[in-house]
Design an enzyme around this catalytic site. Structure first.
Site, short mmCIF file in Angstrom:
data_model
loop_
_atom_site.label_atom_id
_atom_site.label_comp_id
_atom_site.label_asym_id
_atom_site.label_seq_id
_atom_site.Cartn_x
_atom_site.Cartn_y
_atom_site.Cartn_z
N CYS A 61 10.92 2.26 -2.52
CA CYS A 61 11.03 3.52 -3.26
C CYS A 61 9.65 4.00 -3.74
O CYS A 61 8.96 3.32 -4.50
CB CYS A 61 11.97 3.32 -4.45
SG CYS A 61 11.94 4.65 -5.65
N CYS A 64 9.35 4.42 -7.49
CA CYS A 64 9.22 3.11 -8.15
C CYS A 64 7.77 2.63 -8.09
O CYS A 64 7.26 2.07 -9.07
CB CYS A 64 10.13 2.10 -7.48
SG CYS A 64 11.88 2.51 -7.49
#
Length: 418
Positions: A61, A64
């Protein structure tokens, strides 16, 4: 043989030591590091700390990855608070059992565990704002202030991200229950002693009174009672948002917990003088119509969002609609566009016609999928797509297959999304 048994014992012990040590947590976060959790130590970590801020992430991600250094910076500061906040993270894509338990369906998902009880975090993600936000959670539900200077210090320390409620001449017990209930959304305090200068500064003329401040938007409102829970809570709920909310991706999240419909005004550009003048009129209308949320967006500021309400380059602006906060909005007949002259009367007429039901119900444009994913997470969207595919397969089972050509099959690549 004894030597072999000894070697085996050493190997087993060595294998067990990391497992044992990973369950051992001190009750403070003095080292200021972000803890990396897994299935073996997750429950132990949650129970070991009074306050633990948890990042449910996925290695692939992009959001993230960008968040990770911000958490590293915040961890060192939050560990030094009088009541430390520990920052931890877990690969929720890998440890799916834990992700399922906490209904994680998008990355990153952030939660604050207070004495083991999780609360969703929808606040800012930059390290400095993150520290300010989380510091509020470990502060008292209601701060008691004893002087004018204490009021100034409290307001300055609270910052501008959250609304601030100050009870003048109120006992702490009057708002303590509601302060605990809405702690994640606002600062609460009571001023025991204050001067006439403070009353003049905040523009109220009697006590008891509850002041609601939005420093970021330079807005305030005052409530003189009655101070029964139902009336008091209604004022607090309606004051959690400013009278006029500029629509941004971050501010969009603030609407999640508000059940009121949104009177949305779309202007060409928020920075134009004409737009600022209109926003002042909207603020006055919002003050008199607290059963709505009033919001605005500039086409130049957030084109994709504005286009979901049938707005394009050639659309006459400003334009007003009423939005349900999901994928439905209402166009008010003969009151869609706001002309330059007498805009105050046009806003009043718009609201009157809406309340009379003179509307056309419409659906948002194609990018509504983006808003659904932001509210519910991409994994939920994938599940819905999967369910639809299964229903299709069941419906078509047993039917004659369609003839196909003899060419090479298409190559399909699928990249994971944030």
């Amino acid at each position: 043989m004894s030597g072999v048994l000894l070697l085996i014992s050493i190997i087993i012990f060595a294998a067990l030591v990391p497992s044992i040590s990973c369950h051992e947590f001190t009750t403070t976060a003095a080292d200021g590091k972000v803890l990396e959790l897994d299935e073996s130590n997750f429950d132990s970590a949650i129970s070991s700390f009074d306050f633990i801020f948890l990042d449910f992430y996925a290695p692939w991600c992009g959001h993230c990855k960008r968040l990770s250094p911000e958490l590293d910076k915040a961890a060192s500061i939050l560990s030094g608070l009088k009541k430390p906040v520990v920052i931890a993270k877990i690969d929720a894509d890998k440890y799916s059992r834990i992700a399922s338990k906490y209904k994680i369906d998008g990355f990153p998902t952030l939660k604050l565990f207070t004495h083991g009880v999780p609360t969703d975090y929808n606040g800012p993600r930059k390290s400095d704002l993150l520290v300010r936000y989380l510091s509020k959670f470990v502060a008292p539900d209601v701060t008691v202030i004893e002087s004018d200077s204490g009021i100034t210090e409290f307001v300055e320390a609270a910052g501008t991200f959250f609304p601030i409620f100050i009870g003048f001449g109120l006992d702490e017990s009057v708002i303590s229950n509601l302060a605990a209930k809405y702690k994640k959304s606002a600062w609460f305090s009571v001023a025991k002693d204050f001067s006439e200068n403070t009353m003049a500064l905040y523009d109220f003329d009697k006590a008891p009174a509850l002041l609601a401040l939005h420093p970021k938007f330079n807005e305030q409102s005052i409530f003189y009672g009655p101070f029964e829970d139902s009336f008091l809570e209604e004022f607090i709920k309606q004051s959690l948002l400013p009278l006029t909310l500029p629509m941004t991706e971050d501010n969009l999240k603030l609407l999640n917990d508000d059940k009121r419909k949104i009177v949305l005004t779309i202007v060409e550009d928020e920075t134009y003088y004409e737009s600022k003048t209109l926003i002042k009129l909207l603020r006055a209308a919002a003050s008199a119509n607290r059963d709505f949320v009033f919001a605005y967006v500039g086409y130049n500021q957030w084109k994709d969002f504005a286009e979901d309400f049938e707005v394009g380059r050639k659309t006459p602006l400003p334009k007003m609609v009423v939005w349900d906060g999901n994928d439905v909005f209402f166009s008010v007949i003969d009151s869609e566009s706001i002309e330059k002259e007498d805009q105050e009367s046009q806003i009043t007429l718009f609201l009157e016609r809406y309340r009379e039901g003179k509307v056309i119900e419409k659906r948002m444009g194609p990018s509504v999928l983006g808003y659904i994913s932001s509210l519910f997470g991409m994994r939920s969207v994938y599940i819905l797509v999967l369910v639809a595919a299964v229903v299709f397969l069941v419906a078509t089972a047993g039917k004659e297959p369609l003839p196909v050509g003899h060419g090479e099959p298409a190559r399909v690549s699928a990249d994971k999304e944030d």
